[in-house]
Design a protein around this motif. Sequence first.
Motif, PDB file in Angstrom:
ATOM      1  N   THR A   1       0.897  -1.227   0.069  1.00 60.64           N
ATOM      2  CA  THR A   1      -0.072  -0.012  -0.150  1.00 60.64           C
ATOM      3  C   THR A   1       0.953   1.150  -0.072  1.00 60.64           C
ATOM      4  OG1 THR A   1      -0.277  -0.306   2.382  1.00 60.64           O
ATOM      5  CG2 THR A   1      -1.980  -1.181   1.152  1.00 60.64           C
ATOM      6  N   ASN A   2       1.310   1.698   1.163  1.00 56.04           N
ATOM      7  CA  ASN A   2       1.983   2.888   1.211  1.00 56.04           C
ATOM      8  C   ASN A   2       3.541   2.948   0.723  1.00 56.04           C
ATOM      9  OD1 ASN A   2       1.975   1.668   3.816  1.00 56.04           O
ATOM     10  ND2 ASN A   2       3.234   3.179   4.586  1.00 56.04           N
ATOM     11  N   GLY A   3       4.191   1.612   1.213  1.00 54.94           N
ATOM     12  CA  GLY A   3       5.644   1.295   0.855  1.00 54.94           C
ATOM     13  C   GLY A   3       5.966   1.772  -0.619  1.00 54.94           C
ATOM     14  N   ILE A   4       5.076   1.036  -1.533  1.00 52.18           N
ATOM     15  CA  ILE A   4       5.320   1.144  -2.959  1.00 52.18           C
ATOM     16  C   ILE A   4       5.072   2.492  -3.521  1.00 52.18           C
ATOM     17  CG2 ILE A   4       4.317   0.323  -5.381  1.00 52.18           C
ATOM     18  CD1 ILE A   4       4.266  -2.346  -4.149  1.00 52.18           C
ATOM     19  N   ALA A   5       3.950   2.926  -3.068  1.00 54.28           N
ATOM     20  CA  ALA A   5       3.369   4.462  -3.348  1.00 54.28           C
ATOM     21  C   ALA A   5       4.626   5.550  -3.057  1.00 54.28           C
ATOM     22  CB  ALA A   5       2.046   4.857  -3.161  1.00 54.28           C
ATOM     23  N   GLU A   6       5.183   5.458  -1.800  1.00 47.50           N
ATOM     24  CA  GLU A   6       5.995   6.356  -1.447  1.00 47.50           C
ATOM     25  C   GLU A   6       7.249   6.271  -2.069  1.00 47.50           C
ATOM     26  OE1 GLU A   6       6.556   5.283   2.696  1.00 47.50           O
ATOM     27  OE2 GLU A   6       4.625   6.359   3.426  1.00 47.50           O
ATOM     28  N   ALA A   7       7.805   4.880  -2.321  1.00 41.16           N
ATOM     29  CA  ALA A   7       9.165   4.605  -2.980  1.00 41.16           C
ATOM     30  C   ALA A   7       9.022   5.406  -4.493  1.00 41.16           C
ATOM     31  CB  ALA A   7       9.300   3.404  -3.054  1.00 41.16           C
ATOM     32  N   THR A   8       7.934   5.105  -5.219  1.00 42.92           N
ATOM     33  CA  THR A   8       7.665   5.617  -6.534  1.00 42.92           C
ATOM     34  C   THR A   8       7.546   7.025  -6.574  1.00 42.92           C
ATOM     35  OG1 THR A   8       6.150   3.643  -6.916  1.00 42.92           O
ATOM     36  CG2 THR A   8       6.197   5.556  -8.594  1.00 42.92           C
ATOM     37  N   LEU A   9       7.152   7.732  -5.848  1.00 42.05           N
ATOM     38  CA  LEU A   9       7.164   9.024  -5.773  1.00 42.05           C
ATOM     39  C   LEU A   9       8.322   9.620  -5.216  1.00 42.05           C
ATOM     40  CD1 LEU A   9       3.561   9.925  -3.609  1.00 42.05           C
ATOM     41  CD2 LEU A   9       4.118  10.523  -5.972  1.00 42.05           C
ATOM     42  N   ALA A  10       8.848   9.223  -4.375  1.00 38.05           N
ATOM     43  CA  ALA A  10      10.320   9.388  -4.258  1.00 38.05           C
ATOM     44  C   ALA A  10      11.337   9.573  -5.430  1.00 38.05           C
ATOM     45  CB  ALA A  10      10.735   8.892  -2.849  1.00 38.05           C
ATOM     46  N   ALA A  11      11.249   8.295  -6.028  1.00 36.80           N
ATOM     47  CA  ALA A  11      12.025   8.119  -7.188  1.00 36.80           C
ATOM     48  C   ALA A  11      11.890   9.027  -8.144  1.00 36.80           C
ATOM     49  CB  ALA A  11      11.941   6.679  -7.640  1.00 36.80           C
ATOM     50  N   PHE A  12      10.766   9.510  -8.583  1.00 32.62           N
ATOM     51  CA  PHE A  12      10.402  10.550  -9.681  1.00 32.62           C
ATOM     52  C   PHE A  12      10.845  11.701  -9.113  1.00 32.62           C
ATOM     53  CE2 PHE A  12       7.792   6.713 -11.659  1.00 32.62           C
ATOM     54  CZ  PHE A  12       8.226   7.109 -12.880  1.00 32.62           C
ATOM     55  N   ALA A  13      10.188  12.005  -7.795  1.00 37.87           N
ATOM     56  CA  ALA A  13      10.651  13.488  -7.597  1.00 37.87           C
ATOM     57  C   ALA A  13      12.127  13.517  -7.421  1.00 37.87           C
ATOM     58  CB  ALA A  13      10.325  13.736  -5.876  1.00 37.87           C
ATOM     59  N   ALA A  14      13.049  12.661  -6.993  1.00 43.93           N
ATOM     60  CA  ALA A  14      14.377  13.032  -6.982  1.00 43.93           C
ATOM     61  C   ALA A  14      14.802  12.927  -8.565  1.00 43.93           C
ATOM     62  CB  ALA A  14      15.097  11.542  -6.272  1.00 43.93           C
ATOM     63  N   ALA A  15      14.558  12.166  -9.385  1.00 41.77           N
ATOM     64  CA  ALA A  15      15.097  12.395 -10.939  1.00 41.77           C
ATOM     65  C   ALA A  15      14.584  13.572 -11.451  1.00 41.77           C
ATOM     66  CB  ALA A  15      14.398  11.115 -11.863  1.00 41.77           C
ATOM     67  N   LEU A  16      13.572  14.096 -11.071  1.00 39.22           N
ATOM     68  CA  LEU A  16      13.075  15.217 -11.890  1.00 39.22           C
ATOM     69  C   LEU A  16      13.404  16.611 -11.168  1.00 39.22           C
ATOM     70  CD1 LEU A  16       9.429  14.189 -12.600  1.00 39.22           C
ATOM     71  CD2 LEU A  16      11.081  14.503 -14.117  1.00 39.22           C
ATOM     72  N   VAL A  17      13.568  16.654  -9.998  1.00 33.87           N
ATOM     73  CA  VAL A  17      13.892  17.822  -8.938  1.00 33.87           C
ATOM     74  C   VAL A  17      15.060  18.134  -8.889  1.00 33.87           C
ATOM     75  CG1 VAL A  17      13.349  19.101  -6.869  1.00 33.87           C
ATOM     76  CG2 VAL A  17      11.615  17.780  -7.922  1.00 33.87           C
ATOM     77  N   VAL A  18      16.074  17.061  -8.602  1.00 32.62           N
ATOM     78  CA  VAL A  18      17.509  17.223  -8.091  1.00 32.62           C
ATOM     79  C   VAL A  18      18.340  17.723  -9.383  1.00 32.62           C
ATOM     80  CG1 VAL A  18      19.566  15.879  -7.328  1.00 32.62           C
ATOM     81  CG2 VAL A  18      17.359  15.591  -6.447  1.00 32.62           C
ATOM     82  N   PRO A  19      18.415  17.389 -10.725  1.00 29.11           N
ATOM     83  CA  PRO A  19      19.397  17.995 -11.507  1.00 29.11           C
ATOM     84  C   PRO A  19      19.260  19.386 -11.604  1.00 29.11           C
ATOM     85  CG  PRO A  19      18.206  16.175 -12.212  1.00 29.11           C
ATOM     86  CD  PRO A  19      17.339  16.208 -10.873  1.00 29.11           C
ATOM     87  N   PRO A  20      18.194  20.298 -11.838  1.00 27.68           N
ATOM     88  CA  PRO A  20      18.229  21.596 -11.849  1.00 27.68           C
ATOM     89  C   PRO A  20      18.635  22.072 -10.689  1.00 27.68           C
ATOM     90  CG  PRO A  20      15.839  20.801 -11.576  1.00 27.68           C
ATOM     91  CD  PRO A  20      16.480  19.649 -12.046  1.00 27.68           C
ATOM     92  N   LEU A  21      18.350  21.502  -9.377  1.00 23.76           N
ATOM     93  CA  LEU A  21      18.921  22.160  -8.102  1.00 23.76           C
ATOM     94  C   LEU A  21      20.568  21.879  -7.975  1.00 23.76           C
ATOM     95  CD1 LEU A  21      16.054  21.007  -5.473  1.00 23.76           C
ATOM     96  CD2 LEU A  21      16.379  23.264  -6.557  1.00 23.76           C
ATOM     97  N   LEU A  22      20.849  20.750  -8.631  1.00 22.98           N
ATOM     98  CA  LEU A  22      22.298  20.524  -8.459  1.00 22.98           C
ATOM     99  C   LEU A  22      23.035  21.557  -9.401  1.00 22.98           C
ATOM    100  CD1 LEU A  22      22.878  16.593  -8.773  1.00 22.98           C
ATOM    101  CD2 LEU A  22      23.411  18.025  -7.004  1.00 22.98           C
ATOM    102  N   LYS A  23      22.663  21.886 -10.260  1.00 22.04           N
ATOM    103  CA  LYS A  23      22.922  23.008 -11.233  1.00 22.04           C
ATOM    104  C   LYS A  23      23.246  24.167 -10.353  1.00 22.04           C
ATOM    105  CE  LYS A  23      22.075  21.253 -15.818  1.00 22.04           C
ATOM    106  NZ  LYS A  23      21.145  21.305 -16.899  1.00 22.04           N
ATOM    107  N   ALA A  24      21.967  24.687  -9.681  1.00 27.80           N
ATOM    108  CA  ALA A  24      22.136  25.908  -9.021  1.00 27.80           C
ATOM    109  C   ALA A  24      23.085  25.863  -7.781  1.00 27.80           C
ATOM    110  CB  ALA A  24      20.620  26.133  -8.511  1.00 27.80           C
ATOM    111  N   VAL A  25      22.955  24.777  -7.255  1.00 23.98           N
ATOM    112  CA  VAL A  25      23.811  24.561  -6.153  1.00 23.98           C
ATOM    113  C   VAL A  25      25.345  24.860  -6.418  1.00 23.98           C
ATOM    114  CG1 VAL A  25      24.560  23.114  -3.906  1.00 23.98           C
ATOM    115  CG2 VAL A  25      22.181  23.452  -4.236  1.00 23.98           C
ATOM    116  N   ASN A  26      25.633  24.143  -7.444  1.00 23.68           N
ATOM    117  CA  ASN A  26      27.010  23.835  -7.983  1.00 23.68           C
ATOM    118  C   ASN A  26      27.533  25.268  -8.706  1.00 23.68           C
ATOM    119  OD1 ASN A  26      27.321  21.743  -6.647  1.00 23.68           O
ATOM    120  ND2 ASN A  26      26.681  20.518  -8.485  1.00 23.68           N
ATOM    121  N   LYS A  27      26.672  26.277  -9.125  1.00 21.17           N
ATOM    122  CA  LYS A  27      26.899  27.216  -9.972  1.00 21.17           C
ATOM    123  C   LYS A  27      27.512  28.471  -8.982  1.00 21.17           C
ATOM    124  CE  LYS A  27      24.757  30.995 -12.477  1.00 21.17           C
ATOM    125  NZ  LYS A  27      23.517  31.590 -12.864  1.00 21.17           N
ATOM    126  N   PRO A  28      28.859  28.908  -9.669  1.00 22.38           N
ATOM    127  CA  PRO A  28      29.568  29.825  -8.762  1.00 22.38           C
ATOM    128  C   PRO A  28      28.920  31.040  -8.347  1.00 22.38           C
ATOM    129  CG  PRO A  28      30.794  29.047 -10.916  1.00 22.38           C
ATOM    130  CD  PRO A  28      29.518  28.530 -10.955  1.00 22.38           C
TER     131      PRO A  28
END
Length: 209
Positions: A180-207
């Motif tokens: 029930t909640n385990g698979i739903a939580e894991a799926t949401l976290a997987a897609f959120a990390a893949a979509l949200v982190v790349p642009p934030l990594l660029k912003a964080v590492n930008k001089p």
Amino acid sequence: MKIREFTLTTVFLAIILLFALTPIGFIHLGVIKATLIHIPIIIASILLGPRIGAFLGLAFGISSIVTNTMAPTLLSFAFSPAIPVLGTSHGSPWALFVVIVPRVLVGILPYYLFKFFQKILPKSFNQKLSLFLTGMLTTVLHTFLVMGSIAVIFHDAYAKAVNADSLAGIMVAIFMVFLTNGIAEATLAAFAAALVVPPLLKAVNKPAG
């Protein structure tokens, strides 16, 4: 960089508190609550490192204690020492282990898992797949640690809560939580990390400047 790190930590902490103090963060599923609070912690750990991730995980744990104390469910005795364990008239300090330790690990593991996946996966689709797997595996491990700790520490009380009269019944109940909640939580976290982190990594590492 220190100012940027402090600002991002404050933003993530605010998101965690918003999730914790509103229906957004904890979804009531009868016996237990599903949560979305692990998602900003996973993202923060990847971006800002395990130290800040652990701090935000601790905030997650504390918020879980508060919400389970103020709005308890049948299983809240495992997440708050103020809630009497089923079959007794008092709470258990072991609830602090269940509610704190897995959440702190949620803030530590993503940083190292992301680095590990980046090393072993092909470079052509390295980053997004690494992030996807990090979000999914971290969440699965979190669910396993929480439910496993409850089953071991609060064996008899958990059996009463889920109406299980044998070890097999307890295992079935835990498996149902994963479905029930385990698979739903894991799926949401997987897609959120893949979509949200790349642009934030660029912003964080930008001089700066």
